[in-house]
Design a protein around this motif. Structure first.
Motif, PDB file in Angstrom:
ATOM      1  N   TRP A   1       0.784  -1.012  -0.117  1.00 52.27           N
ATOM      2  CA  TRP A   1      -0.575  -0.382  -0.038  1.00 52.27           C
ATOM      3  C   TRP A   1       0.768   1.047   0.183  1.00 52.27           C
ATOM      4  O   TRP A   1       0.327   2.317  -0.383  1.00 52.27           O
ATOM      5  CB  TRP A   1      -0.716  -0.616   0.690  1.00 52.27           C
ATOM      6  CG  TRP A   1      -1.903  -0.900   1.573  1.00 52.27           C
ATOM      7  CD1 TRP A   1      -2.555  -2.298   2.082  1.00 52.27           C
ATOM      8  CD2 TRP A   1      -3.317  -0.969  -0.298  1.00 52.27           C
ATOM      9  NE1 TRP A   1      -3.812  -2.590   1.346  1.00 52.27           N
ATOM     10  CE2 TRP A   1      -4.384  -1.911   0.191  1.00 52.27           C
ATOM     11  CE3 TRP A   1      -3.399  -0.486  -0.827  1.00 52.27           C
ATOM     12  CZ2 TRP A   1      -4.692  -2.128  -0.622  1.00 52.27           C
ATOM     13  CZ3 TRP A   1      -4.332  -0.610  -1.736  1.00 52.27           C
ATOM     14  CH2 TRP A   1      -5.918  -1.138  -1.754  1.00 52.27           C
ATOM     15  N   ARG A   2       1.786   1.345   0.399  1.00 54.35           N
ATOM     16  CA  ARG A   2       3.202   2.299   0.922  1.00 54.35           C
ATOM     17  C   ARG A   2       3.549   2.717  -0.949  1.00 54.35           C
ATOM     18  O   ARG A   2       3.290   4.057  -0.904  1.00 54.35           O
ATOM     19  CB  ARG A   2       4.356   2.134   1.984  1.00 54.35           C
ATOM     20  CG  ARG A   2       4.985   3.068   1.642  1.00 54.35           C
ATOM     21  CD  ARG A   2       6.018   2.672   2.737  1.00 54.35           C
ATOM     22  NE  ARG A   2       7.187   1.381   2.500  1.00 54.35           N
ATOM     23  CZ  ARG A   2       7.232   1.636   1.510  1.00 54.35           C
ATOM     24  NH1 ARG A   2       7.928   2.290  -0.097  1.00 54.35           N
ATOM     25  NH2 ARG A   2       7.714   0.199   2.023  1.00 54.35           N
ATOM     26  N   LEU A   3       3.975   1.556  -1.032  1.00 53.01           N
ATOM     27  CA  LEU A   3       4.272   2.080  -2.801  1.00 53.01           C
ATOM     28  C   LEU A   3       3.583   2.378  -3.830  1.00 53.01           C
ATOM     29  O   LEU A   3       3.257   3.247  -4.427  1.00 53.01           O
ATOM     30  CB  LEU A   3       5.484   0.615  -2.902  1.00 53.01           C
ATOM     31  CG  LEU A   3       5.927   0.567  -4.880  1.00 53.01           C
ATOM     32  CD1 LEU A   3       7.008   2.107  -4.463  1.00 53.01           C
ATOM     33  CD2 LEU A   3       6.481  -0.517  -4.614  1.00 53.01           C
ATOM     34  N   LEU A   4       2.197   1.341  -3.762  1.00 57.07           N
ATOM     35  CA  LEU A   4       1.341   2.216  -4.182  1.00 57.07           C
ATOM     36  C   LEU A   4       0.291   3.736  -3.751  1.00 57.07           C
ATOM     37  O   LEU A   4       0.634   4.007  -5.404  1.00 57.07           O
ATOM     38  CB  LEU A   4      -0.338   1.195  -3.800  1.00 57.07           C
ATOM     39  CG  LEU A   4       0.084  -0.454  -4.717  1.00 57.07           C
ATOM     40  CD1 LEU A   4      -0.818  -1.231  -4.283  1.00 57.07           C
ATOM     41  CD2 LEU A   4       0.021  -0.876  -6.315  1.00 57.07           C
TER      42      LEU A   4
ATOM     43  N   THR B   1       7.911  -6.490  -7.086  1.00 59.31           N
ATOM     44  CA  THR B   1       7.553  -6.967  -8.938  1.00 59.31           C
ATOM     45  C   THR B   1       6.182  -6.511  -9.524  1.00 59.31           C
ATOM     46  O   THR B   1       5.720  -6.044  -9.936  1.00 59.31           O
ATOM     47  CB  THR B   1       8.484  -7.816  -9.524  1.00 59.31           C
ATOM     48  OG1 THR B   1       7.819  -9.075  -8.308  1.00 59.31           O
ATOM     49  CG2 THR B   1       9.771  -7.886  -8.432  1.00 59.31           C
ATOM     50  N   THR B   2       5.056  -6.544  -8.366  1.00 56.45           N
ATOM     51  CA  THR B   2       4.061  -6.611  -8.631  1.00 56.45           C
ATOM     52  C   THR B   2       3.058  -5.440  -8.511  1.00 56.45           C
ATOM     53  O   THR B   2       2.897  -5.207  -9.754  1.00 56.45           O
ATOM     54  CB  THR B   2       3.162  -7.928  -7.002  1.00 56.45           C
ATOM     55  OG1 THR B   2       3.293  -8.817  -7.278  1.00 56.45           O
ATOM     56  CG2 THR B   2       1.776  -7.512  -7.216  1.00 56.45           C
ATOM     57  N   VAL B   3       3.991  -4.450  -7.397  1.00 58.33           N
ATOM     58  CA  VAL B   3       3.027  -3.581  -7.673  1.00 58.33           C
ATOM     59  C   VAL B   3       4.000  -2.800  -9.851  1.00 58.33           C
ATOM     60  O   VAL B   3       3.625  -1.997 -10.151  1.00 58.33           O
ATOM     61  CB  VAL B   3       4.065  -2.183  -7.361  1.00 58.33           C
ATOM     62  CG1 VAL B   3       3.914  -1.046  -7.681  1.00 58.33           C
ATOM     63  CG2 VAL B   3       3.626  -2.764  -5.547  1.00 58.33           C
ATOM     64  N   ALA B   4       5.295  -3.061  -9.944  1.00 58.31           N
ATOM     65  CA  ALA B   4       5.766  -3.509 -11.031  1.00 58.31           C
ATOM     66  C   ALA B   4       4.625  -3.590 -12.179  1.00 58.31           C
ATOM     67  O   ALA B   4       4.805  -2.556 -13.553  1.00 58.31           O
ATOM     68  CB  ALA B   4       7.067  -3.281 -11.598  1.00 58.31           C
TER      69      ALA B   4
ATOM     70  N   GLU C   1      12.026   0.769  -7.848  1.00 58.12           N
ATOM     71  CA  GLU C   1      12.869   0.884  -6.581  1.00 58.12           C
ATOM     72  C   GLU C   1      13.248   2.545  -6.340  1.00 58.12           C
ATOM     73  O   GLU C   1      13.293   2.825  -5.590  1.00 58.12           O
ATOM     74  CB  GLU C   1      14.305   0.795  -7.858  1.00 58.12           C
ATOM     75  CG  GLU C   1      15.755   0.692  -6.951  1.00 58.12           C
ATOM     76  CD  GLU C   1      16.747   0.100  -7.803  1.00 58.12           C
ATOM     77  OE1 GLU C   1      17.053  -0.296  -7.288  1.00 58.12           O
ATOM     78  OE2 GLU C   1      16.455   0.467  -8.730  1.00 58.12           O
ATOM     79  N   ALA C   2      12.450   3.852  -7.640  1.00 58.11           N
ATOM     80  CA  ALA C   2      12.793   4.875  -7.062  1.00 58.11           C
ATOM     81  C   ALA C   2      11.957   5.313  -5.974  1.00 58.11           C
ATOM     82  O   ALA C   2      11.955   5.882  -4.788  1.00 58.11           O
ATOM     83  CB  ALA C   2      13.076   6.134  -8.270  1.00 58.11           C
ATOM     84  N   ALA C   3      10.815   4.936  -6.538  1.00 61.66           N
ATOM     85  CA  ALA C   3       9.452   5.378  -5.938  1.00 61.66           C
ATOM     86  C   ALA C   3       9.396   4.821  -4.171  1.00 61.66           C
ATOM     87  O   ALA C   3       9.476   5.108  -3.081  1.00 61.66           O
ATOM     88  CB  ALA C   3       8.094   5.351  -6.190  1.00 61.66           C
ATOM     89  N   ASN C   4      10.366   3.794  -4.861  1.00 62.56           N
ATOM     90  CA  ASN C   4      10.041   3.306  -2.923  1.00 62.56           C
ATOM     91  C   ASN C   4      11.038   3.431  -2.020  1.00 62.56           C
ATOM     92  O   ASN C   4      11.492   2.969  -0.642  1.00 62.56           O
ATOM     93  CB  ASN C   4      10.696   1.251  -3.567  1.00 62.56           C
ATOM     94  CG  ASN C   4      10.898   0.996  -2.220  1.00 62.56           C
ATOM     95  OD1 ASN C   4       9.797   0.021  -0.951  1.00 62.56           O
ATOM     96  ND2 ASN C   4      12.091   0.015  -1.093  1.00 62.56           N
TER      97      ASN C   4
END
Length: 430
Positions: free
Chosen positions: A34-37, A126-129, A112-115
């Motif tokens: 959720w944080r990365l999304l 990779t699911t978020v990607a 990667e940058a957003a994380n």
């Protein structure tokens, strides 16, 4: 479409860096996803209608038949599956085509940058990607395969899928999902959403009770095999029946009697969506390393006069399904080449094969730290009553069997081994 291995170095380097972000302890939570999304402006809210598939066995085959049925009617499908067999690109199909190296590299680097270096699992990021890639290309449907469990799986962030599916629930990944069928079923049933139809295949009664109870809590209509739809073989055809009527179709292209139930689930999904081409679902589905007959390639050339099959099943239910297929298609001189991970129920997988194989050649899985040694697998096979030996590699095992007059060879035990076999055989998925 194929991916040139020479051009995959960029994504491989990013994937290696992402692996290093893995938390010290695996804990199934959705907080990191959720944080990365959120940091990426919620791509999961911008997907075409989602078909979400959970279960212990049959997820991928069912999804492949749903995809074939939808694409057979002209629809374009995004598809997310795991694990891959030979290269990561297999996990993500954009509107029906394997993601390109450039597109994969772009979304991986953006994630990667957003994380920003925060702990996150490889599967989660990779699911978020994949969601990010899907959100940027037009398609008609999104097909999502659960990675592990369901309730806390990284794919379980879609508020309102079009349909959910639960294929047979059995024992696997008990360290994460629980030690009883009701506990495991509770995790799988976590993908059920309020008001969304849930297609359910044949289940153990204890698992079905849990699934139906969760659906009732969510107000989700259940479309259960044996209650709301039926599927069976009659005179070499598949017959599917529900309240809308009867379908008389070719048998599934994917071999094995267990594929009848998977086919029924796929047809139930198409009926729920009021979409797709049922005949295409049966005749055009392809799912590598699930009772895949190898008809060409380097390994097959070493044994030109024998059948060669590849299957990535690795739990007791998969072993039983494989044995059932071999028993229903008897060939004298059937030999098994097997490599497994030590995290699996090796005895449970091998016991059903004792009655349908003349011998087993045990191998280790190259590059896998959790592989059973060839000697450990040999000992397990002997304990199951199978005449067993070891070989240093699959190729060495095939060469030895070629000298014995083997008429059928089954390479099985792990999807990781299957990927290695496809690389050795030079017949990669595309």
């Amino acid at each position: 479409m194929t991916c040139d291995p020479a051009r995959t170095q960029g994504s491989d380097r990013v994937l290696a860096r992402l692996m290093a972000l893995h938390p010290k302890v695996i804990d199934l939570v959705l907080d990191r996803v959720w944080r990365l999304l959120g940091a990426l402006d919620h791509p999961e809210r911008k997907l075409p209608p989602v078909i979400h598939v959970a279960g212990t066995n049959g997820k991928g085959s069912t999804l492949a038949m749903i995809r074939a049925g939808l694409e057979g009617a002209g629809a374009r499908c995004h598809v997310y599956t795991s694990p891959h067999l030979a290269r990561f690109h297999e996990r993500i199909r954009l509107a029906g085509t394997l993601i390109s190296e450039d597109a994969l590299l772009d979304v991986l680097e953006e994630c990667e940058a957003a994380n920003d270096g925060a702990p996150i699992t490889y599967f989660e990021i990779t699911t978020v990607a994949a969601f990010l890639a899907f959100s940027r290309m037009q398609a008609d449907y999104t097909l999502l395969e659960v990675g592990l469990g369901g309730r806390l799986d990284a794919t379980n962030v879609i508020d309102q899928p079009a349909v959910t599916v639960i294929t047979p629930v059995s024992y696997d990944h008990q360290q994460f999902l629980g030690n009883t069928l009701p506990e495991i079923a509770r995790e799988k049933a976590g993908i059920i959403k309020r008001g969304v139809p849930c297609v359910v295949t044949r289940q153990d009664e204890a698992a079905l009770e849990v699934i139906e109870a969760q659906a009732e809590r969510c107000g989700a209509p259940v479309l259960a095999q044996g209650q709301h739809w039926h599927v069976y073989e009659e005179r070499g055809r598949l017959v599917y029946q529900d309240e809308r009527g009867l379908l008389d179709l070719p048998l599934p292209a994917l071999p094995g009697t267990h594929q009848m139930d998977n086919a029924g689930a796929a047809l139930a999904v198409l009926r729920a969506l009021d979409a797709g081409n049922p005949e295409a679902a049966m005749t055009q589905a392809v799912w590598p390393a699930r009772m895949q007959k190898l008809t060409q390639g380097h390994l097959k050339a070493l044994l030109p006069d024998a059948e060669m099959w590849l299957d990535g099943g690795h739990n007791p239910q998969a072993g039983a399904a494989l044995a059932a297929y071999l028993a229903s298609h008897p060939v004298p001189g059937t030999h098994v080449i097997c490599g497994m991970l030590r995290t699996k129920d090796v005895a449970g997988f091998l016991n059903p094969l004792a009655k349908v194989s003349e011998s087993l050649t045990a191998v280790s899985i190259p590059g896998e730290a959790a592989t059973l040694s060839a000697e450990e697998t040999r000992a397990a096979a002997q304990a199951a009553g199978i005449k067993a030996m070891t070989a240093p590699s699959v190729e060495a095992a095939v060469r030895t069997l070629a000298q014995t007059g083997a008429r059928r060879v089954i390479i099985c035990g792990s999807l990781y081994l299957a990927g290695e076999v496809l690389r050795q055989n030079r017949t990669l998925p595309h």
